[in-house]
Design a protein around this motif. Structure first.
Motif, PDB file in Angstrom:
ATOM      1  N   ASN A  36      38.616  34.192  36.439  1.00  0.00           N
ATOM      2  CA  ASN A  36      39.286  34.933  36.992  1.00  0.00           C
ATOM      3  C   ASN A  36      40.365  36.208  36.731  1.00  0.00           C
ATOM      4  O   ASN A  36      41.111  36.767  36.879  1.00  0.00           O
ATOM      5  CB  ASN A  36      40.567  33.908  37.554  1.00  0.00           C
ATOM      6  N   SER A  37      39.919  36.268  35.268  1.00  0.00           N
ATOM      7  CA  SER A  37      40.209  37.127  34.344  1.00  0.00           C
ATOM      8  C   SER A  37      39.579  38.852  34.772  1.00  0.00           C
ATOM      9  O   SER A  37      40.318  39.935  34.300  1.00  0.00           O
ATOM     10  CB  SER A  37      40.200  36.899  33.312  1.00  0.00           C
ATOM     11  N   ASN A  39      38.394  40.911  38.104  1.00  0.00           N
ATOM     12  CA  ASN A  39      38.919  40.648  39.431  1.00  0.00           C
ATOM     13  C   ASN A  39      38.009  42.154  40.089  1.00  0.00           C
ATOM     14  O   ASN A  39      38.780  43.227  39.027  1.00  0.00           O
ATOM     15  CB  ASN A  39      40.216  40.175  39.795  1.00  0.00           C
ATOM     16  N   ASN A 110      36.000  37.568  44.888  1.00  0.00           N
ATOM     17  CA  ASN A 110      36.864  39.024  43.802  1.00  0.00           C
ATOM     18  C   ASN A 110      36.700  39.283  42.698  1.00  0.00           C
ATOM     19  O   ASN A 110      37.163  39.683  41.935  1.00  0.00           O
ATOM     20  CB  ASN A 110      37.770  39.233  44.285  1.00  0.00           C
ATOM     21  N   GLN A 111      35.617  38.120  41.936  1.00  0.00           N
ATOM     22  CA  GLN A 111      35.170  37.940  40.809  1.00  0.00           C
ATOM     23  C   GLN A 111      34.623  38.597  40.081  1.00  0.00           C
ATOM     24  O   GLN A 111      33.171  38.715  40.627  1.00  0.00           O
ATOM     25  CB  GLN A 111      35.657  36.784  40.161  1.00  0.00           C
TER      26      GLN A 111
HETATM   27  C1  LIG Z   1      41.471  37.327  40.078  1.00  0.00           C
HETATM   28  O1  LIG Z   1      41.695  36.608  42.051  1.00  0.00           O
HETATM   29  C2  LIG Z   1      41.483  35.068  41.293  1.00  0.00           C
HETATM   30  C3  LIG Z   1      41.160  34.792  42.950  1.00  0.00           C
HETATM   31  O2  LIG Z   1      41.151  35.690  43.842  1.00  0.00           O
HETATM   32  C4  LIG Z   1      43.356  34.525  41.334  1.00  0.00           C
HETATM   33  O3  LIG Z   1      43.298  33.626  41.113  1.00  0.00           O
HETATM   34  C5  LIG Z   1      43.598  35.587  39.533  1.00  0.00           C
HETATM   35  O4  LIG Z   1      44.916  35.161  39.306  1.00  0.00           O
HETATM   36  C6  LIG Z   1      43.381  37.203  39.800  1.00  0.00           C
HETATM   37  N1  LIG Z   1      42.986  37.563  38.280  1.00  0.00           N
HETATM   38  C7  LIG Z   1      43.905  38.657  37.706  1.00  0.00           C
HETATM   39  C8  LIG Z   1      44.415  38.653  36.389  1.00  0.00           C
HETATM   40  O5  LIG Z   1      45.059  39.649  38.881  1.00  0.00           O
END
Ligand SMILES: *[C@@H]1O[C@H](CO)[C@@H](O)[C@H](O)[C@H]1NC(C)=O
Ligand SMILES: *[C@@H]1O[C@H](CO)[C@@H](O)[C@H](O)[C@H]1NC(C)=O
Ligand SMILES: *[C@@H]1O[C@H](CO)[C@@H](O)[C@H](O)[C@H]1NC(C)=O
Ligand SMILES: *[C@@H]1O[C@H](CO)[C@@H](O)[C@H](O)[C@H]1NC(C)=O
Ligand SMILES: *[C@@H]1O[C@H](CO)[C@@H](O)[C@H](O)[C@H]1NC(C)=O
Ligand SMILES: *[C@@H]1O[C@H](CO)[C@@H](O)[C@H](O)[C@H]1NC(C)=O
Ligand SMILES: *[C@@H]1O[C@H](CO)[C@@H](O)[C@H](O)[C@H]1NC(C)=O
Length: 307
Positions: A36-37, A39, A110-111
């Motif tokens: 999740n870090s 995206n 979106n990862q």
């Molecule tokens: C990246 O996307 C996920 C879900 O799509 C979300 O939970 C997460 O917080 C996002 N991470 C960042 C760093 O924006």
């Protein structure tokens, strides 16, 4: 039994067998992890690169069930690795990779980094080429059979399992850059047989593969110590053992890799009288059983033959 009753009973069994075969053909999704870090936005160049790359994977998978490739340039480069279990037929391997591709895109919409494991294949992608040729320790998972080895047999069981894995790790690690895979079996004192499989992504060096598998084996005492079956999956290697033959060693024997000690024998596993027990898993807890369908099919065939 009258012949009509017999025919109806036979067709009942056949339909039952067919249903089992169809269930067996469905790949089991075991585990996934999205980072999740990191995206990406939709649409973006990275997304286009990733989608183009993923749609090319399945057709590029080689006869050994492996493919790794990159698409685009930094910072939008997408890199992916696909690996099928060494005994899986090419067409099944390709469809497993295709299914993994859509599953991962759906689970990690979106990862930039994700990994997914089916029982027949593993798919991993990233925007960093460091996923090629290097041992990776995470994310991974472990599974175990909830049935235990009896206390009296435990020390002998552990000894046989360690020796079997030790030989398989050497064999797999010394495989070439196309295939690092080995399976084998060993006799247990109670006349049962233990079956094991080890595999690395073939882009690892011999010592990295050996290191990865050794480290995976070291997880066994904490996940699966006294269990009759267990498995540890890491992005670049995995090991598994069971009391039933859960792999197809026809393919192993036909493969160009050399066969050494602990090679497959032609002994069929004994069909278990009882239904296979449920399997536990960690860290994901909604995963389906690793094995079991094999045993059910064998038992059904036995019923069929003894009619
Ligand atoms: C990246 O996307 C996920 C879900 O799509 C979300 O939970 C997460 O917080 C996002 N991470 C960042 C760093 O924006
Ligand atoms: C790839 O990973 C390495 C090591 O983790 C890091 O130094 C590098 O900046 C990363 N490159 C990209 C394009 O993310
Ligand atoms: C997913 O991977 C990240 C990064 O390796 C890790 O921090 C996290 O614990 C993993 N989640 C699971 C459920 O394994
Ligand atoms: C099997 O062994 C585990 C770990 O030692 C223990 O927690 C569990 O209760 C045992 N299960 C059975 C059915 O004896
Ligand atoms: C993929 O792996 C092979 C080794 O199996 C290696 O020779 C090749 O360079 C790798 N491809 C990429 C793009 O790193
Ligand atoms: C893996 O373990 C075996 C047996 O203990 C050992 O011979 C081998 O050197 C180890 N491999 C690595 C890379 O440490
Ligand atoms: C096992 O492998 C052989 C040879 O590759 C193949 O003909 C057979 O269909 C395979 N069996 C299963 C159950 O996949």
């Amino acid at each position: 039994m009258g012949s009509l009753t017999q025919i109806s009973f036979l067709s009942h069994i056949l339909i039952h067998l067919l249903a089992l075969t169809l269930t067996f053909a469905q790949p089991h999704f075991l585990f996934h992890n999205c980072s999740n870090s990191v995206n990406y936005t939709i649409p973006s160049t990275f997304q286009t690169n990733l989608n183009t790359l993923l749609s090319s994977l399945s057709s590029n998978i080689d006869a050994y069930g492996f493919y790794n490739s990159s698409m685009g340039r930094d910072p939008d480069r997408a890199s992916a690795v696909a690996l099928c279990r060494g005994d899986v037929e090419l067409d099944i391997c390709r469809s497993c990779v295709t299914v993994s591709t859509s599953k991962l895109i759906q689970l990690c919409p979106n990862q930039r980094e994700a990994i997914g494991y089916y029982d027949n294949c593993m798919l991993r992608y990233s925007n960093n080429e460091t996923i090629f040729g290097k041992m990776a320790w995470g994310p991974g998972f472990e599974k175990w059979n909830t049935n235990n080895v009896s206390d009296e047999q435990l020390s002998k069981f552990n000894e046989v399992r360690s020796r079997l894995f030790g030989g398989l790790i050497n064999r797999a690690a010394s495989g070439d850059s196309r295939r690092k895979y080995a399976t084998g079996e060993a006799q247990l004192p109670d006349s049962k047989t233990i079956y094991a499989l080890v595999q690395c992504t073939p882009d690892l060096s011999e010592s990295d593969c050996s290191f990865c598998l050794n480290a995976t084996l070291e997880r066994i005492p904490s996940c699966c110590s006294n269990r009759i079956g267990g498995a540890v999956y890491k992005p670049t290697c995995n090991i598994r053992y069971e009391l039933d033959k859960f792999y197809n060693d026809t393919k192993d024997a036909a493969a160009p890799s050399p066969q050494l000690a602990a090679g497959p024998s032609n002994n069929e596993p004994m069909p278990n009288a009882a239904l296979p027990p449920p399997l536990a898993a960690g860290p994901s807890n909604n995963a389906p059983p690793l094995s079991g369908m094999n045993i059910v099919i064998v038992s059904s065939i036995v019923i069929f033959v003894t009619l």
